[in-house]
Design a protein around this motif. Structure first.
Motif, PDB file in Angstrom:
ATOM      1  N   UNK A 213       0.857  -1.185   0.000  1.00 35.11           N
ATOM      2  CA  UNK A 213       0.000   0.000   0.000  1.00 35.11           C
ATOM      3  C   UNK A 213       0.891   1.232   0.000  1.00 35.11           C
ATOM      4  N   UNK A 214       0.678   2.134  -0.938  1.00 37.68           N
ATOM      5  CA  UNK A 214       1.487   3.352  -0.986  1.00 37.68           C
ATOM      6  C   UNK A 214       0.576   4.571  -1.056  1.00 37.68           C
ATOM      7  N   UNK A 215       0.825   5.505  -0.154  1.00 36.60           N
ATOM      8  CA  UNK A 215       0.081   6.759  -0.129  1.00 36.60           C
ATOM      9  C   UNK A 215       1.050   7.819  -0.638  1.00 36.60           C
ATOM     10  N   UNK A 216       0.753   8.400  -1.786  1.00 32.68           N
ATOM     11  CA  UNK A 216       1.689   9.345  -2.371  1.00 32.68           C
ATOM     12  C   UNK A 216       1.132  10.753  -2.354  1.00 32.68           C
ATOM     13  N   UNK A 217       1.972  11.695  -1.961  1.00 35.05           N
ATOM     14  CA  UNK A 217       1.566  13.090  -1.959  1.00 35.05           C
ATOM     15  C   UNK A 217       2.218  13.853  -3.096  1.00 35.05           C
ATOM     16  N   UNK A 218       1.459  14.755  -3.692  1.00 29.51           N
ATOM     17  CA  UNK A 218       1.988  15.609  -4.747  1.00 29.51           C
ATOM     18  C   UNK A 218       2.097  17.038  -4.258  1.00 29.51           C
ATOM     19  N   UNK A 219       2.371  17.920  -5.183  1.00 27.55           N
ATOM     20  CA  UNK A 219       2.505  19.334  -4.850  1.00 27.55           C
ATOM     21  C   UNK A 219       1.207  19.866  -4.238  1.00 27.55           C
TER      22      UNK A 219
ATOM     23  N   UNK B  87      -0.722  12.108   5.484  1.00 27.18           N
ATOM     24  CA  UNK B  87      -0.428  10.919   4.673  1.00 27.18           C
ATOM     25  C   UNK B  87       0.248   9.849   5.520  1.00 27.18           C
ATOM     26  N   UNK B  88       1.153  10.295   6.401  1.00 24.97           N
ATOM     27  CA  UNK B  88       1.818   9.333   7.287  1.00 24.97           C
ATOM     28  C   UNK B  88       0.807   8.692   8.224  1.00 24.97           C
ATOM     29  N   UNK B  89      -0.160   9.490   8.706  1.00 16.89           N
ATOM     30  CA  UNK B  89      -1.196   8.942   9.577  1.00 16.89           C
ATOM     31  C   UNK B  89      -1.953   7.832   8.862  1.00 16.89           C
ATOM     32  N   UNK B  90      -2.357   8.112   7.629  1.00 16.34           N
ATOM     33  CA  UNK B  90      -3.112   7.117   6.866  1.00 16.34           C
ATOM     34  C   UNK B  90      -2.250   5.877   6.603  1.00 16.34           C
ATOM     35  N   UNK B  91      -0.975   6.114   6.262  1.00 14.59           N
ATOM     36  CA  UNK B  91      -0.068   4.993   5.990  1.00 14.59           C
ATOM     37  C   UNK B  91       0.088   4.120   7.236  1.00 14.59           C
ATOM     38  N   UNK B  92       0.191   4.755   8.393  1.00 13.70           N
ATOM     39  CA  UNK B  92       0.323   3.992   9.636  1.00 13.70           C
ATOM     40  C   UNK B  92      -0.897   3.132   9.892  1.00 13.70           C
TER      41      UNK B  92
ATOM     42  N   UNK C 185      -9.556  17.218   4.058  1.00 13.21           N
ATOM     43  CA  UNK C 185     -10.929  16.803   4.295  1.00 13.21           C
ATOM     44  C   UNK C 185     -11.070  15.280   4.187  1.00 13.21           C
ATOM     45  N   UNK C 186     -10.476  14.727   3.137  1.00 20.43           N
ATOM     46  CA  UNK C 186     -10.733  13.318   2.806  1.00 20.43           C
ATOM     47  C   UNK C 186      -9.960  12.345   3.698  1.00 20.43           C
ATOM     48  N   UNK C 187      -8.666  12.613   3.933  1.00 21.09           N
ATOM     49  CA  UNK C 187      -7.850  11.613   4.635  1.00 21.09           C
ATOM     50  C   UNK C 187      -8.349  11.326   6.057  1.00 21.09           C
ATOM     51  N   UNK C 188      -8.655  12.353   6.867  1.00 25.79           N
ATOM     52  CA  UNK C 188      -9.187  12.028   8.206  1.00 25.79           C
ATOM     53  C   UNK C 188     -10.448  11.168   8.135  1.00 25.79           C
ATOM     54  N   UNK C 189     -11.263  11.398   7.123  1.00 27.44           N
ATOM     55  CA  UNK C 189     -12.475  10.564   6.984  1.00 27.44           C
ATOM     56  C   UNK C 189     -12.120   9.135   6.601  1.00 27.44           C
ATOM     57  N   UNK C 190     -11.108   8.979   5.762  1.00 31.19           N
ATOM     58  CA  UNK C 190     -10.693   7.613   5.398  1.00 31.19           C
ATOM     59  C   UNK C 190     -10.224   6.869   6.640  1.00 31.19           C
TER      60      UNK C 190
END
Lengths: 339, 287
Positions: free
Chosen positions: A221-227, A238-243, A325-330
């Motif tokens: 599973x890879x969570x990638x961030x862009x600009x 992103x690190x929170x979601x990855x954890x 908005x989206x990641x905390x909900x995920x």
């Protein structure tokens, strides 16, 4: 004679993955060309190198074992390869597109006047017709690489010069054992026959090489961030979601350039190539050079506030919204439903 | 005796910003939509050169670029950022050069420039990303090299100490002069020095630019002339220039076009996200 040679990268006596990946590719090419696969190791205390590489199908291992060859410096390793290549006349020479390979490769190619193609993403054997000269060449190495920021893919050949040289990034080729019982020969090289003393002019005063903490290419599973993530602070989401999901965090080139993430995390043609089960692209616009490094992911989710971001075209799920908005909900709904 | 620094710089299309606007409907790049810029890491190299110059005092910074006539812009930009001057290497003999033919020509031009103590260049150019020209120039000149420099820590009359930024670490190395150093993008960015220089060099031109200039009033006495060298100005053997000096040949070029998938469209509302997470758990993608 006219074999395929792989330059081995060695750190603390361990052959790097990128070299093992090249040996795997080199073995395939050697089978096709009906020639031998050879490897060259330059460094210090190399007694275990043979047991590390023979089962990848290495027929000959050249060993240059000398205290002064480790850590790597440009000139002695260059002289070693240049003089060995003059003797052995390999048809193909491969090295990693790493800090070492990209320092060494051009130097060797310049000294031998043999063409070098950097950062190949694919290597194949094929023929080439030089229409102007009316000549057809067979069994050439096709050195296939992206160019122009990844917007084109070029197939490069070296019709007349040998060896045909190419560098390949770590993680681009697959690493596969050939035969656990495979046994090649070791040839020890007498260093002074290859490297003049004057080559030892660079003094390494300090050196800190970290073992890679990251294992992007093997993450499912890879969570990638862009600009579009906007800041290093937002990257924490992103690190929170990855954890929570048990994944790793990657970054686009733009995000790395902006200082949001370390270079080691860069995914794309100038970074790592990945093939995870799940790829979540957050605020990634989807430049071709990025897409080329992740398009083989089994499932792609794009989170982007721009509904027309190019990456959305290759995503299985497009979530139009902001990362904040989206990641905390995920995270919230994963926790709620996973038990 | 003055310390002579040469910076190798390249004008490149801005491939970092191939956004939607630069893509044609068929998915190919509209190259004319890309601006020609100073290769970013070459600017990092120029910055290191300018810092050394202000530290040493008695030093000159000359910029060498190879390219079409419009690449004179690189010299102009270098000068108003603080370089002392520069040379444009240009001509059809150089057309079709791969990295080896390019390094052959650059090395010949550097020899013509006289005594050189230090050559700096960017690690790589963003149009090709090969990182080959620096080391190949060093090899042609018989200079040692230090790649991936992040900072020049020390320089004395016969050695240079450099911190290198590697993929997985840092190295501090010392090497003898003359030497070629390639500079990493993580090094200090380049800032223009003086507004006065900007004004002074805005009008710097090559002779050929002057001849084709629309203005009839160009005052040669007040305009800096950028030296322009062709193949005839450098010592060379013709077979090593341009196409014939390039061992690599391009067999084929393909535009990269990705096939679009049918995507499921969601919004950030709670119901959508919860549904998605349930689906991913159910099909064992996560959890």
């Amino acid at each position: 004679m006219n074999n395929i040679i792989v330059y081995l990268e060695i750190e603390d006596g361990i052959v790097g993955d990128v070299s093992l990946e090249l040996l795997t590719k080199g073995r395939q090419l050697a089978n096709q060309q009906k020639c031998k696969l050879e490897a060259v190791a330059a460094g210090y205390q190399l007694d275990t190198i043979g047991t590390q590489v023979f089962h990848y199908g290495v027929d000959t291992l050249y060993l240059a074992d000398d205290k002064r060859l480790y850590p790597y410096t440009t000139l002695p390793h260059t002289s070693l390869l240049v003089n060995l290549f003059k003797e052995e006349k390999p048809q193909i020479a491969l090295m990693g597109a790493t800090s070492i390979g990209r320092d060494l490769g051009p130097r060797v190619s310049s000294a031998l006047f043999s063409g070098l193609t950097a950062d190949c993403t694919s290597l194949e054997i094929g023929s080439y017709e030089d229409k102007k000269a009316g000549k057809v060449y067979s069994d050439l190495l096709y050195q296939i690489r992206p160019a122009f920021g990844g917007n084109i893919v070029a197939t490069i050949v070296n019709p007349d010069c040998r060896p045909q040289m190419a560098t390949v990034r770590e993680g681009v080729m697959k690493k596969e054992l050939c035969d656990p019982a495979y046994k090649g020969k070791t040839k020890k090289l007498n260093l002074s026959d290859y490297v003049p003393d004057e080559d030892f002019v660079i003094e390494v005063i300090e050196r800190h090489i970290e073992k890679s903490k990251l294992n992007l290419k093997n993450s499912h599973i890879i969570i990638t961030g862009g600009y579009g993530v906007g800041s290093a602070d937002n990257f924490k989401l992103l690190y929170d979601l990855a954890n929570v999901l048990g994944g790793e965090v990657g970054a686009s080139r733009a995000a790395v350039d902006a200082g949001f993430a370390e270079h080691e995390r860069q995914i794309g043609q100038t970074g790592v190539t990945v093939r995870p089960k799940l790829y979540i692209a957050c605020g990634v616009s989807g430049q071709i050079q990025h897409i080329a490094g992740m398009q083989e992911s089994a499932m792609i989710i794009s989170i982007n506030s721009d509904p027309h971001a190019p990456i959305n075209a290759i995503a299985d799920y497009v979530i139009t919204g902001t990362v904040e908005d989206v990641i905390p909900k995920m995270i919230k709904y994963y926790k709620k439903n996973s038990k | 005796m003055s310390f002579n620094i040469v910076v190798l710089a390249k004008q490149v299309p801005d491939t970092r910003n191939v956004g939607k606007d630069a893509m044609k409907a068929d998915g190919t790049v509209n190259r004319s939509a890309l601006a020609a810029i100073y290769n970013p890491e070459d600017l990092n190299a120029l910055e290191q050169a300018l810092r050394l110059k202000s530290k040493i005092g008695d030093a000159t910074v000359q910029v060498l670029t190879m390219g079409p006539a419009r690449a004179a812009e690189i010299i102009r930009e270098s000068m108003y950022r603080g370089a002392d001057g520069g040379f444009l290497l240009s001509g059809r003999e150089f057309a079709g050069s791969d990295t080896l033919a390019t390094s052959y020509a650059l090395a010949a031009a550097i020899r013509k420039m006289g005594k050189v103590d230090l050559i700096l260049s960017g690690r790589q150019a963003i149009d090709g990303d090969t990182a080959q020209v620096g080391p190949q120039v060093a090899e042609k000149l018989g200079f040692p090299q230090i790649t991936y420099a992040e900072e020049i820590i020390d320089l004395d009359k016969d050695s240079i100490t450099v911190r290198r930024r590697l993929e997985r670490g840092v190295e501090i190395v010392r090497g003898p002069l003359p030497i070629l150093v390639t500079v990493n993008g993580s090094a200090a960015p380049c800032r223009p020095r003086h507004a006065k220089l900007t004004l002074k060099y805005k009008n710097a031109k090559t002779i050929s630019e002057q001849q084709t200039s629309s203005s009839d009033y160009t005052d040669t006495y007040h305009t800096y002339i950028i030296p322009e060298w062709g193949a005839g100005d450098i010592e060379h053997e013709p077979q090593w220039l341009g196409l014939s000096g390039s061992p690599t040949k391009v067999k084929q070029i393909e535009n990269v076009v990705f096939t679009a998938k049918e995507s499921k469209q969601l919004t950030a509302v709670d119901a959508d996200i919860e549904e998605l997470m349930k689906e991913l758990i159910a099909n064992h993608t996560i959890g």
